[in-house]
Design an enzyme around this catalytic site. Sequence first.
Site, PDB file in Angstrom:
ATOM      1  N   ALA A 173     -33.505  37.428  25.379  1.00 12.65           N
ATOM      2  CA  ALA A 173     -34.789  38.227  25.083  1.00 12.65           C
ATOM      3  C   ALA A 173     -34.798  39.425  25.945  1.00 12.65           C
ATOM      4  O   ALA A 173     -35.863  39.910  26.707  1.00 12.65           O
ATOM      5  CB  ALA A 173     -36.256  37.244  25.825  1.00 12.65           C
TER       6      ALA A 173
ATOM      7  N   THR B  81     -25.563  55.391  25.330  1.00 10.61           N
ATOM      8  CA  THR B  81     -25.500  54.000  25.504  1.00 10.61           C
ATOM      9  C   THR B  81     -26.491  53.775  26.828  1.00 10.61           C
ATOM     10  O   THR B  81     -27.012  54.644  27.082  1.00 10.61           O
ATOM     11  CB  THR B  81     -23.980  53.167  25.721  1.00 10.61           C
ATOM     12  OG1 THR B  81     -24.440  51.869  25.844  1.00 10.61           O
ATOM     13  CG2 THR B  81     -23.354  53.943  26.741  1.00 10.61           C
TER      14      THR B  81
ATOM     15  N   ARG C  56     -33.869  32.392  29.258  1.00 12.96           N
ATOM     16  CA  ARG C  56     -34.054  31.743  30.610  1.00 12.96           C
ATOM     17  C   ARG C  56     -35.339  32.130  31.161  1.00 12.96           C
ATOM     18  O   ARG C  56     -36.195  31.197  31.784  1.00 12.96           O
ATOM     19  CB  ARG C  56     -32.938  32.252  31.389  1.00 12.96           C
ATOM     20  CG  ARG C  56     -32.991  31.787  32.932  1.00 12.96           C
ATOM     21  CD  ARG C  56     -31.882  32.445  33.836  1.00 12.96           C
ATOM     22  NE  ARG C  56     -32.092  33.953  33.963  1.00 12.96           N
ATOM     23  CZ  ARG C  56     -31.009  34.704  34.474  1.00 12.96           C
ATOM     24  NH1 ARG C  56     -30.110  34.275  35.387  1.00 12.96           N
ATOM     25  NH2 ARG C  56     -31.266  36.116  34.179  1.00 12.96           N
TER      26      ARG C  56
ATOM     27  N   ASP D 180     -28.394  50.595  15.582  1.00 16.10           N
ATOM     28  CA  ASP D 180     -28.035  49.306  16.166  1.00 16.10           C
ATOM     29  C   ASP D 180     -28.546  48.094  15.551  1.00 16.10           C
ATOM     30  O   ASP D 180     -28.051  47.142  15.245  1.00 16.10           O
ATOM     31  CB  ASP D 180     -28.444  48.998  17.615  1.00 16.10           C
ATOM     32  CG  ASP D 180     -27.625  49.965  18.674  1.00 16.10           C
ATOM     33  OD1 ASP D 180     -26.581  49.989  18.524  1.00 16.10           O
ATOM     34  OD2 ASP D 180     -28.408  50.353  19.818  1.00 16.10           O
TER      35      ASP D 180
ATOM     36  N   LYS E  23     -30.662  54.824  26.384  1.00 17.61           N
ATOM     37  CA  LYS E  23     -30.965  55.025  24.869  1.00 17.61           C
ATOM     38  C   LYS E  23     -32.584  55.127  24.792  1.00 17.61           C
ATOM     39  O   LYS E  23     -33.309  55.358  23.815  1.00 17.61           O
ATOM     40  CB  LYS E  23     -30.723  53.493  24.166  1.00 17.61           C
ATOM     41  CG  LYS E  23     -29.266  53.144  23.951  1.00 17.61           C
ATOM     42  CD  LYS E  23     -29.009  52.025  23.071  1.00 17.61           C
ATOM     43  CE  LYS E  23     -27.724  51.475  23.238  1.00 17.61           C
ATOM     44  NZ  LYS E  23     -27.506  50.484  22.432  1.00 17.61           N
TER      45      LYS E  23
ATOM     46  N   GLY F  34     -19.358  39.836  18.050  1.00 15.48           N
ATOM     47  CA  GLY F  34     -19.946  40.976  17.922  1.00 15.48           C
ATOM     48  C   GLY F  34     -19.274  42.154  17.557  1.00 15.48           C
ATOM     49  O   GLY F  34     -19.944  43.293  17.660  1.00 15.48           O
TER      50      GLY F  34
ATOM     51  N   TYR G  19     -18.199  40.506  22.383  1.00 15.48           N
ATOM     52  CA  TYR G  19     -16.925  40.637  21.690  1.00 15.48           C
ATOM     53  C   TYR G  19     -15.782  40.653  22.439  1.00 15.48           C
ATOM     54  O   TYR G  19     -14.658  40.529  21.973  1.00 15.48           O
ATOM     55  CB  TYR G  19     -16.953  41.640  20.637  1.00 15.48           C
ATOM     56  CG  TYR G  19     -17.241  43.032  21.401  1.00 15.48           C
ATOM     57  CD1 TYR G  19     -18.446  43.551  21.334  1.00 15.48           C
ATOM     58  CD2 TYR G  19     -16.254  43.799  21.956  1.00 15.48           C
ATOM     59  CE1 TYR G  19     -18.592  44.999  21.928  1.00 15.48           C
ATOM     60  CE2 TYR G  19     -16.415  44.903  22.468  1.00 15.48           C
ATOM     61  CZ  TYR G  19     -17.567  45.310  22.699  1.00 15.48           C
ATOM     62  OH  TYR G  19     -17.873  46.788  23.161  1.00 15.48           O
TER      63      TYR G  19
ATOM     64  N   GLY H 254     -32.956  43.494  26.257  1.00 16.63           N
ATOM     65  CA  GLY H 254     -32.879  44.660  25.217  1.00 16.63           C
ATOM     66  C   GLY H 254     -32.382  44.106  23.842  1.00 16.63           C
ATOM     67  O   GLY H 254     -32.836  44.338  22.762  1.00 16.63           O
ATOM     68  N   ALA H 255     -31.271  43.563  23.872  1.00 20.91           N
ATOM     69  CA  ALA H 255     -30.346  43.212  22.845  1.00 20.91           C
ATOM     70  C   ALA H 255     -31.170  42.078  22.008  1.00 20.91           C
ATOM     71  O   ALA H 255     -31.238  42.119  20.648  1.00 20.91           O
ATOM     72  CB  ALA H 255     -29.121  42.810  22.953  1.00 20.91           C
TER      73      ALA H 255
HETATM   74  P1  ATR Z   1     -29.040  43.365  26.973  1.00 20.72           P
HETATM   75  O1  ATR Z   1     -29.548  44.925  26.912  1.00 20.72           O
HETATM   76  O2  ATR Z   1     -27.559  43.116  26.846  1.00 20.72           O
HETATM   77  O3  ATR Z   1     -29.823  42.681  26.247  1.00 20.72           O
HETATM   78  P2  ATR Z   1     -30.549  42.618  29.485  1.00 20.72           P
HETATM   79  O4  ATR Z   1     -31.629  43.278  28.964  1.00 20.72           O
HETATM   80  O5  ATR Z   1     -30.014  42.566  30.947  1.00 20.72           O
HETATM   81  O6  ATR Z   1     -29.318  42.957  28.685  1.00 20.72           O
HETATM   82  O7  ATR Z   1     -30.587  41.031  29.039  1.00 20.72           O
HETATM   83  C1  ATR Z   1     -29.684  40.133  29.440  1.00 20.72           C
HETATM   84  C2  ATR Z   1     -30.063  38.554  28.592  1.00 20.72           C
HETATM   85  O8  ATR Z   1     -29.229  37.562  28.834  1.00 20.72           O
HETATM   86  C3  ATR Z   1     -31.614  38.132  29.052  1.00 20.72           C
HETATM   87  O9  ATR Z   1     -32.118  37.380  27.901  1.00 20.72           O
HETATM   88  C4  ATR Z   1     -31.060  37.210  30.151  1.00 20.72           C
HETATM   89  O10 ATR Z   1     -31.955  36.325  30.695  1.00 20.72           O
HETATM   90  P3  ATR Z   1     -33.239  36.724  31.456  1.00 20.72           P
HETATM   91  O11 ATR Z   1     -34.306  37.415  30.734  1.00 20.72           O
HETATM   92  O12 ATR Z   1     -33.740  35.346  31.893  1.00 20.72           O
HETATM   93  O13 ATR Z   1     -32.841  37.579  32.453  1.00 20.72           O
HETATM   94  C5  ATR Z   1     -29.928  36.686  29.918  1.00 20.72           C
HETATM   95  N1  ATR Z   1     -28.979  36.048  30.870  1.00 20.72           N
HETATM   96  C6  ATR Z   1     -28.354  36.900  31.806  1.00 20.72           C
HETATM   97  N2  ATR Z   1     -27.707  36.325  32.715  1.00 20.72           N
HETATM   98  C7  ATR Z   1     -28.029  34.847  32.281  1.00 20.72           C
HETATM   99  C8  ATR Z   1     -27.837  33.515  33.038  1.00 20.72           C
HETATM  100  N3  ATR Z   1     -26.891  33.401  34.176  1.00 20.72           N
HETATM  101  N4  ATR Z   1     -28.447  32.368  32.422  1.00 20.72           N
HETATM  102  C9  ATR Z   1     -29.279  32.502  31.301  1.00 20.72           C
HETATM  103  N5  ATR Z   1     -29.536  33.728  30.871  1.00 20.72           N
HETATM  104  C10 ATR Z   1     -28.868  34.889  31.357  1.00 20.72           C
END
Ligand code: ATR
Length: 257
Positions: free
Chosen positions: A109, A43, A133, A83, A47, A221, A200, A111-112
């Site tokens: 946008a 994880t 965001r 995944d 990954k 999820g 989830y 990783g997930a």
């Molecule tokens: P994961 O692997 O779970 O996708 P990540 O790569 O850290 O984790 O991505 C987190 C996602 O949640 C991103 O889309 C992030 O937006 P940003 O690309 O602008 O950082 C979004 N996210 C996290 N906190 C947020 C917040 N407070 N408001 C809006 N979007 C948020």
Amino acid sequence: MHNAAYAALGLNWRYLAFEVDPKNLRAAIEGARTMNFAGLNLTVPHKLLAVDMVDELDASAKTWGAVNTIKFENGRAIGFNTDADAIVTSLRQDLKVELRGVKVLLLGAGGAGRTAALKIGAEKVAELFLVNRTASKAEAIAGEVKKQFPSVKVFVGYPQGEIDLLLNATSLGLKPEDGSPMDEKQFSLKQARAVYDMIYKPAETKLLAAAKAAGCRTANGIGMLVQQGAKAFEIWTGQSAPVAVMRRAVEGSVYGV
Ligand code: ATR
């Protein structure tokens, strides 16, 4: 869920969790191989790192640029990714959504979000709307989807009319104080037929509660977690995964039910 599955099938196998410092990942994979492990799950943050540490990449890992499952076979380490398929399987089974030809709004946008966007593109949806965001990250992913799947219409921003699926792939909703991942001034949940939240825990995020109130079909999820595990189980054992058993075990552990 894996140990419950082994018990259900009478397999004398064990699934164990190990915390590995990323700087020791290569040594950990070598150790598991040397000790004749059947395989590993990895994880975050392993990954991406593991892509360069296996002998062979299955097409799934090549496509997604990430390895969450390793199978050791005749001394070789083969990297897989379970995944992305899990998203499609869970949407189908838990939300009755078939992606081909439909309209989807995807939030997130990271990783997930990237994996979800590319998988949704691969399933040949009609229209994909991306919101994040940090808009530049959504733009970058939109470019990747357009390039790989030219038949899919990709937009950055909220849709105007009705959509078949809203999918939350942001981390917003994990913490009790988190607000909605969606701008309700720009998009009303009444425009969505179905809403899937990759989160989830909690089982019902504010987004899912609001979606239910708006009359949408909803799912969280947990199904994705179960499905990526079921696929890994099949890769290692060569047997069909007892998915219902695995799901009950996950729900028992996550929700205490
Ligand atoms: P994961 O692997 O779970 O996708 P990540 O790569 O850290 O984790 O991505 C987190 C996602 O949640 C991103 O889309 C992030 O937006 P940003 O690309 O602008 O950082 C979004 N996210 C996290 N906190 C947020 C917040 N407070 N408001 C809006 N979007 C948020």
